[in-house]
Scaffold this motif. Sequence first.
Motif, PDB file in Angstrom:
ATOM      1  N   ARG A 175      -0.669  -0.210  -6.031  1.00 22.52           N
ATOM      2  CA  ARG A 175       0.014  -0.586  -5.222  1.00 22.52           C
ATOM      3  C   ARG A 175       1.353  -0.973  -6.019  1.00 22.52           C
ATOM      4  NH1 ARG A 175      -3.431  -5.406  -2.007  1.00 22.52           N
ATOM      5  NH2 ARG A 175      -2.056  -5.891  -0.922  1.00 22.52           N
ATOM      6  N   PHE A 225       0.825  -0.933   0.459  1.00 22.75           N
ATOM      7  CA  PHE A 225       0.087  -0.216  -0.358  1.00 22.75           C
ATOM      8  C   PHE A 225       1.032   1.393   0.211  1.00 22.75           C
ATOM      9  CE2 PHE A 225      -3.482  -2.895   1.513  1.00 22.75           C
ATOM     10  CZ  PHE A 225      -4.536  -2.796   1.058  1.00 22.75           C
ATOM     11  N   HIS A 226       0.362   2.327  -0.307  1.00 24.16           N
ATOM     12  CA  HIS A 226       0.933   3.185  -0.477  1.00 24.16           C
ATOM     13  C   HIS A 226       1.601   3.618   0.671  1.00 24.16           C
ATOM     14  CE1 HIS A 226       1.603   7.130  -2.668  1.00 24.16           C
ATOM     15  NE2 HIS A 226       1.847   8.021  -1.219  1.00 24.16           N
ATOM     16  N   ASN A 227       0.869   3.503   2.023  1.00 22.31           N
ATOM     17  CA  ASN A 227       1.557   3.858   3.187  1.00 22.31           C
ATOM     18  C   ASN A 227       2.722   3.033   4.110  1.00 22.31           C
ATOM     19  OD1 ASN A 227      -0.630   2.149   3.908  1.00 22.31           O
ATOM     20  ND2 ASN A 227      -0.570   2.968   6.212  1.00 22.31           N
ATOM     21  N   GLU A 228       3.336   1.859   3.288  1.00 22.34           N
ATOM     22  CA  GLU A 228       3.729   1.313   3.534  1.00 22.34           C
ATOM     23  C   GLU A 228       5.587   0.441   2.665  1.00 22.34           C
ATOM     24  OE1 GLU A 228       0.699  -3.165   4.648  1.00 22.34           O
ATOM     25  OE2 GLU A 228       1.461  -1.992   2.781  1.00 22.34           O
ATOM     26  N   GLU A 234       2.130   1.206 -10.219  1.00 26.04           N
ATOM     27  CA  GLU A 234       1.782   0.806  -8.764  1.00 26.04           C
ATOM     28  C   GLU A 234       0.453  -0.198  -9.901  1.00 26.04           C
ATOM     29  OE1 GLU A 234      -0.767   4.374  -7.472  1.00 26.04           O
ATOM     30  OE2 GLU A 234       0.982   4.930  -7.014  1.00 26.04           O
TER      31      GLU A 234
END
Length: 237
Positions: A52, A26-29, A48
């Motif tokens: 993702r 995910f974008h925040n991982e 992406e």
Amino acid sequence: MLLSDPWMLMGAVLGLYLYDAALLLFHNEVVLEVRRRDFVVSGGSALEFGGRHLFLPNPCCPHRVLLRLAWSAAASPPRQRARWQRARLTLVTLAPWTWLLLGLFFVGLPGALWLGTHVVLLGWLLSTYLVIVAMLVQVYRCRKALNLSARAVLALAFDALLCAPFALNIVRKISLRQEAVPDLRRAASSLLSPVQQTVLLGLLRERIRTSLDFAEPGSAASNSLRACLKHFEDSAP
């Protein structure tokens, strides 16, 4: 698959191994890949897929532990961090099995196919599954130290026995199943080298600023993102 098609068979083995190892972040991982003396940071590819980012760990190092962390996650308590350290040390004992399997698949299997006899290929198959079963037995015996339930061990065994190349990723799968892991803020300050901290900061600046474009200015989400970025910038070497 006929013995006359060795390249197709090896391509299928490699493809299954890489498919099973790949992650969609995910974008925040981000992912921290554990090396002997340090950790390597990755946020996956720039491209992406369904929003993702594709991450593919080093295929030559299936023994390396992976940490999948979100920069927005809350801090983990000390007890959880202790459980993670115990699991990490236990995973080291599984490394020889993964190396043995890597040799069997990418050295032993081509040799068996080159010899071209069914007896040799059968011997390779029996040896491979013997190693897989032995590794799974060790995982089961160490399941408490690895923070795994019997059901989780059964799921790992089902994958590995149903598709042998998947067994190469057992160390990665177990490490990614860990819930008791350090949060990214603590990991950045205590586990990453100055160089990797700089890499992480550059990645977070890009990702968080992209997220800010979709957040209402002055909102709680926007303020939280800015505070998160400021924390990492202040902590940077």
